[in-house]
Design a protein around this motif. Sequence first.
Motif, PDB file in Angstrom:
ATOM      1  N   LYS A 302       0.838  -1.209   0.000  1.00 30.48           N
ATOM      2  CA  LYS A 302       0.000   0.000   0.000  1.00 30.48           C
ATOM      3  C   LYS A 302       0.863   1.245   0.000  1.00 30.48           C
ATOM      4  N   ALA A 303       0.297   2.294  -0.589  1.00 34.14           N
ATOM      5  CA  ALA A 303       0.921   3.606  -0.468  1.00 34.14           C
ATOM      6  C   ALA A 303       0.658   4.112   0.943  1.00 34.14           C
ATOM      7  N   GLY A 304       1.534   4.983   1.399  1.00 33.23           N
ATOM      8  CA  GLY A 304       1.311   5.608   2.709  1.00 33.23           C
ATOM      9  C   GLY A 304       0.470   6.857   2.538  1.00 33.23           C
ATOM     10  N   ILE A 305       0.695   7.774   3.411  1.00 35.60           N
ATOM     11  CA  ILE A 305      -0.049   9.023   3.388  1.00 35.60           C
ATOM     12  C   ILE A 305       0.915  10.138   2.998  1.00 35.60           C
ATOM     13  N   TRP A 306       0.489  11.015   2.099  1.00 40.80           N
ATOM     14  CA  TRP A 306       1.348  12.105   1.662  1.00 40.80           C
ATOM     15  C   TRP A 306       1.776  12.986   2.830  1.00 40.80           C
ATOM     16  N   SER A 307       3.032  13.380   2.845  1.00 41.71           N
ATOM     17  CA  SER A 307       3.531  14.306   3.869  1.00 41.71           C
ATOM     18  C   SER A 307       2.973  15.700   3.595  1.00 41.71           C
ATOM     19  N   ASP A 308       3.270  16.610   4.499  1.00 42.09           N
ATOM     20  CA  ASP A 308       2.965  18.015   4.213  1.00 42.09           C
ATOM     21  C   ASP A 308       3.846  18.474   3.063  1.00 42.09           C
ATOM     22  N   TRP A 309       3.469  19.540   2.423  1.00 40.47           N
ATOM     23  CA  TRP A 309       4.322  20.132   1.392  1.00 40.47           C
ATOM     24  C   TRP A 309       5.539  20.781   2.061  1.00 40.47           C
ATOM     25  N   SER A 310       6.660  20.751   1.385  1.00 40.04           N
ATOM     26  CA  SER A 310       7.837  21.466   1.895  1.00 40.04           C
ATOM     27  C   SER A 310       7.540  22.963   1.845  1.00 40.04           C
ATOM     28  N   ASN A 311       8.321  23.727   2.592  1.00 42.50           N
ATOM     29  CA  ASN A 311       8.145  25.182   2.500  1.00 42.50           C
ATOM     30  C   ASN A 311       8.392  25.632   1.077  1.00 42.50           C
TER      31      ASN A 311
END
Lengths: 387, 202
Positions: A302-311
């Motif tokens: 399975k794919a995980g969960i997308w991280s936050d966007w970088s600054n």
Amino acid sequence: MITFLFLWLCLPRVESLTYPAVISPQDPTLVIGSSLTATCSVNSDLHLKAEDLYWTLNGRRLPPESYKVLNGTTLSVALANLNGSRQQSGDNLVCHSRDGSILAGSCLYVGLPPEKPVNITCWSKNMKDLTCKWAPGTEGETYLHTNYTLKYKLRWYGRDNTCQEYRTAGQYSCHIPKDLALFTPYEIWVEASNRLGVAVSEVVMLDILDVVTTDPPADVTVSRVGDLEDQLSVRWSSPPALKDFLFQAKYQIQYRVEDSAEWKVVDDVGNQTSCRLAGLRPGTVYFVQVRCNPFGIYGSKKAGIWSDWSNPTAASTPRSDRVPGVCDPKSGEQNTTLRRELKQFFGWVKKHAYGCSNLSIKLYDQWRVWLQKSHKTRNQVLPGDKL
Amino acid sequence: MEVLTVDPANLLSPAASSSSLSQQEVATKIKQTHSLTVLLKHCSEQLLAEYVRHQGEPFSSPDFQPPAMAVPGLPSPSVPPEAWLALSDGKRLWHLAAAYAALPGLLGSVRRQQAELNPLASELHRQLEAAARQCRGLAGNLERIMGALGVTGPPPPSSSLGGPTTGAFLAKLGGYHVCRLHRDWAMRSHEALGLLRTKYPL
């Protein structure tokens, strides 16, 4: 008489304070729409008469038609079809003497029992912890303070655990910082309770490994690609926390022009740490962000969960400023190799191709002159341009 | 916002016993304490406004007239303003010390009650905690000043009654009285320390 004795026995016994009057019931809890009859009994020492009293609810005077004198020192009021409490500390039902002074008060808690919390979603940061959030049931507004408790247990073992750290990711969220097992499913649910009752959500089952997210990619740099006006090169490092067990990572890049709110997304960036953006506008500032999805951890499909966007990182595409006359080749100076080849080509065409007799090197020269003229127009710097 | 807390242990050099402060040290202490009362005056106004906001009408209406209520252990500044100014410095300090010995405990009780009545009012809880801290600081400062000036302090307040659990309305009313008294005493202490400053200039 018996009612009066009953009320007298219900007076609070506080040594140091004597109350001029008492309201009954004290601090009742009621469902929206219900009715209530309350009574105000004045201390007989005060020589106040029941007829002289009046009621207010949250500062608004209640109509005298709803009052009833029960005896010399007791006045009742009938409230019907109550609305939800205006503040969580309770609606203030107050008994006044004729001159307006407050004699006694009682707080009404009018609301609805809680609904089952819904939409429980959880994520684990680098497999170290678990944060869950949920939404209150459809009504949302119960008018009463509602307490939420997140509970969890390993599927195959009996012990319930209670989450302690609330509101870490919004109002309806909780954070479990440690002692989480991998490769084994958890059961998670949320209990909502208020003065009128309890509601329990559906149980969600998950394995920590299936809901892993990570930090945004680090060291995001955006740079020009030589003099190319329509491209930028984006580079980043994979998140350090997962380097020990990250087999693959997917990335996504989003970018926008400085003064636009519309992001363009580059999807399907595989397990690499650089990417080139093309088709950009020259001489324009772009903001770029990258995020990461941990994928294939410990062989999970399975794919995980997308991280936050970088600054956001900013960079600008180059803009060639052709000042007229500087870079244009002088009229005598041509690209000699190309021209020589073309001259040979046209010579050959004349001999072997029928109907192309007008083609000659002169035509090519004319085309070059035309090109330079139109380039000048295209690259002229206008007053409004930002350089 | 920075809270000016005063730890009684930091007030002066540990070697100095209560009565052996130089004039300079006393004047400095008084000035410092006066600044604390300025802060208290400002914060106590904010606290009262924040408090009534969460209790609902009639508490939050501008013409709210609460019934008189004796708050156990805390005297109202019963001495009228003119008489207050006519008192000796020592007497004034004595009254202030008595009030500020009692206020931290009372503000703590209000905070506990508001944790039940208004569990989500985090700003109110924070301000109540800060107010109790500031009162403790002021009490410590007053003790030092009184020691330096040779004024005996009042007896410590009797341990708070705890009291039976009152109804919600009475809890709201009691809390209102504590907050208002806190503000009234802040105004009085500001006046008194101002007078002391003129008498003990730096």
